[in-house]
Design an enzyme around this catalytic site. Structure first.
Site, mmCIF file in Angstrom:
data_model
loop_
_atom_site.group_PDB
_atom_site.id
_atom_site.type_symbol
_atom_site.label_atom_id
_atom_site.label_comp_id
_atom_site.label_asym_id
_atom_site.label_seq_id
_atom_site.Cartn_x
_atom_site.Cartn_y
_atom_site.Cartn_z
ATOM 1 N N LYS B 78 -4.265 62.260 -17.954
ATOM 2 C CA LYS B 78 -5.366 61.402 -18.381
ATOM 3 C C LYS B 78 -6.223 62.192 -19.372
ATOM 4 O O LYS B 78 -6.455 63.394 -19.159
ATOM 5 C CB LYS B 78 -6.191 60.998 -17.148
ATOM 6 C CG LYS B 78 -7.293 59.986 -17.422
ATOM 7 C CD LYS B 78 -8.029 59.624 -16.125
ATOM 8 C CE LYS B 78 -9.097 58.570 -16.343
ATOM 9 N NZ LYS B 78 -9.780 58.185 -15.083
ATOM 10 N N SER B 153 -9.998 53.155 -14.130
ATOM 11 C CA SER B 153 -10.054 53.616 -15.491
ATOM 12 C C SER B 153 -8.805 54.374 -15.953
ATOM 13 O O SER B 153 -8.587 54.524 -17.149
ATOM 14 C CB SER B 153 -11.260 54.541 -15.664
ATOM 15 O OG SER B 153 -11.110 55.711 -14.885
ATOM 16 N N SER B 177 -10.358 54.495 -9.530
ATOM 17 C CA SER B 177 -9.670 54.597 -10.829
ATOM 18 C C SER B 177 -8.253 55.153 -10.774
ATOM 19 O O SER B 177 -7.566 55.165 -11.796
ATOM 20 C CB SER B 177 -10.491 55.453 -11.790
ATOM 21 O OG SER B 177 -11.615 54.747 -12.233
#
Lengths: 95, 485
Positions: B78, B153, B177
């Site tokens: 990420k 997210s 997330s």
């Protein structure tokens, strides 16, 4: 109304955010919705409840006072939008 | 089967036997990326040259018999974890040109375990969002239905695994997330206990809630990743000196005699009937596997979202004060003076959702409102944590839906922040209490969208989560499908 348009303008200043008039209007309405929802917490009595700041008990994490490697000035300044010599450069602060 | 479709443990077998090389695996993953990335947009940046160079070195190591737990395994990160010399944007304009001078601890651990980094995955700006639509670099699409969101997210990390654009990936979870996008993309996602995985080099959102964790194709891979990620880090003062077990030993064990808590507050109105059915079926599988389901209550569940939307923005507005256009990242041009430069930089550098949360947090912490909001929320947070402590006296593991619905359409909730926030309603309490949680695929809706079931355990009991999730995975016989891309 939980928060007025004027207060939104003030909070934006505190947060160092310039906002447009359209944003100010939109934030006022959205923040009111969110704060009204949050009001639900007032249904609960919390007198005497110790506020919780961390999920697990953390104590101060001390280490030996020993010098270790750091990234140095050059690398620290490498990402700066503006730098001169060993300093970050910013617009003038006082007249 | 193509190489890119395989799991970590399957690829490791092949690498050990000399059937495939790290270079072949890496090339296979990049061929897949070439074929589908244009549709899915999982990545902000690809690292093909670095990946192939690492793979070539790995093949040398393999020849020498030096095979580590992730040798030759292509992994996505990420874009919230710092990678030395590789831009790390956090999905934001304000960090679009930021090149970290150091690696996050998890990056070092993965690299030392032999992992090959494929690229930096897309995400909601500063991890604030549930759909990956707030990314400055444009939305990621759900591989199962390109009109829909992948969750957020960590939507890029989840979509990349689901679309076979990497073998496993890293995400971060502040209010769901990792687990929410794992559920919506039909893969496994685990949020570890607060303090279990070092946050050093993780760009901060809400520091008392943030945790890094893995996305994988199955539960055994999740255990393999946790073996690499977990552990104390002297550079991170909230990481915990707690022994790390071999998580892999928990995979494959049975759950006979376990008590599974079913919290009544998680089966309420608003939950999609098809999701409800999938969870009920999952409960039946757990009972057939030897688990005994018991009714429990988490009475403060209905207050979790309100608590979260004070605590997280309050911590965020403080953490994001550092983006001032001085030290790194974007700076607005043509400022009159320093104050004007701060305000213009932040106005032009942050997106709408980030600004909204900075505003909520600043308001909640401002003079005259602190007691009414932040203190109140911190007190209710203590009650929420106590709910879990009481519940775990009656059961080993708690079982809930991961999300109230399957993936929604792109654009469906962007104009209504509160509706967007409600998609995290079943995952937020975990972060507030600091306990670990895992989401595992548990079937599909009639429209072919994946559904996830969530298991929660007490602090540092990730092993239990691996055990029940692997027992469920083995006995549920969820139909193996792949997204048609």
């Amino acid at each position: 109304m939980k928060i007025s348009s004027k207060e939104v303008e003030y909070v934006a200043h505190l947060a160092r955010l310039e906002i447009t008039e359209a944003e100010q209007e939109k934030f006022t309405s959205q923040l009111n919705d969110i704060l009204l929802y949050i009001d639900k917490l007032n249904e609960l009595t919390t007198e005497g409840v110790e506020p919780m700041s961390h999920a697990i008990s953390v104590t101060n994490a001390f280490r030996e006072d020993k010098v270790v490697d750091s990234i140095g000035t050059q690398q620290t300044l490498a990402n700066a939008p503006d730098a001169r010599g060993e300093l970050f450069r910013v617009p003038k602060v006082i007249d | 089967m193509e190489l890119y479709q395989l799991t970590i443990h399957e690829l490791q077998e092949k690498i050990k036997k000399g059937e495939v090389t790290a270079t072949q695996v890496t090339q296979s993953v990049f061929e897949r990326i070439d074929a589908v990335e244009g549709k899915v947009h999982s990545y902000i940046r690809l690292m093909k040259d670095e990946a192939l160079a690492t793979a070539a070195k790995a093949d040398e190591e393999i020849k020498n018999g030096n095979i580590k737990p992730l040798t030759g395994i292509p992994i996505a990160l990420k874009d919230i974890v710092c990678t030395k010399g590789i831009p790390t944007t956090c999905g934001s304009h304000i960090l679009h040109n930021f090149v970290p001078p150091y690696n996050a601890t998890v990056v070092e651990k993965l690299r030392d375990a032999g992992a090959i980094f494929v690229g930096k995955a897309n995400m909601d700006e500063f991890a604030m969002g549930s759909s990956t639509e707030t990314s400055y670099f444009g939305p990621t699409r759900n591989p199962w239905d390109l009109e829909r969101i992948p969750g957020g997210s960590s939507g890029g990390s989840a979509a990349a695994v689901a679309a076979d654009e990497c073998i496993a990936s890293i995400g971060s979870d502040t209010g769901g997330s990792i687990r929410q996008p794992a559920a919506l993309c039909g893969i496994v996602g685990l949020k570890p206990t607060y303090g279990r995985v070092s946050r050093f080099g993780l760009i901060a959102f809400a520091s008392s809630l943030d945790q890094i964790g893995p996305f994988t194709k199955d539960v055994e891979d999740c255990a393999i990743m946790m073996n690499v990620l977990a552990g104390y880090d002297p550079r991170e003062s909230t990481s915990v000196k707690e022994d790390v077990p071999d998580y892999r030993q928990f995979a494959g064990r049975d759950i006979k005699g376990w008590k599974i808590g079913i919290p009544k507050e998680y089966f309420v109105e608003g939950i999609d009937p098809e999701v409800n059915t999938a969870i009920k079926n999952a409960i039946a599988v757990i009972e057939q596997s030897g688990g005994k389901c018991v009714d429990i209550s988490l009475p403060h569940t209905q207050y979790c979202l309100a608590v979260y939307y004070i605590i997280a923005p309050a911590e965020a507005c403080s953490n994001l004060a550092r983006y001032d256009g001085v030290k790194y990242g974007f700076r607005a041009a043509d400022a009159r003076d320093l104050l004007d430069m701060y305000k213009k930089t932040r106005m032009q550098g942050f997106g709408a959702e980030v600004k909204r949360r900075i505003m909520i947090g600043t308001y909640a912490l401002s003079a005259g409102y602190y007691d009414a909001y932040y203190k109140k929320a911190s007190q209710v947070r203590a009650l929420i944590k106590k709910d879990f402590e009481e519940a775990f006296k009656k059961c080993d593991v708690i079982m809930t839906p991961t999300t109230p619905t399957a993936a929604f359409k792109i654009g469906e909730k962007t104009d209504d922040p509160l509706q967007m926030y409600l998609s995290d309603i079943f995952t937020i309490s975990t972060n507030l209490a600091g306990i670990p949680g895992i989401s595992v695929p548990c079937g599909f809706t009639s429209g072919g969208l994946p559904v996830g079931v969530q298991f929660l355990a007490g602090h540092f009991e990730e092993g239990k989560l691996i055990q029940i999730a692997s027992a469920y995975e083995k006995n549920a016989n969820i139909e193996k499908r792949r997204p048609a891309l």
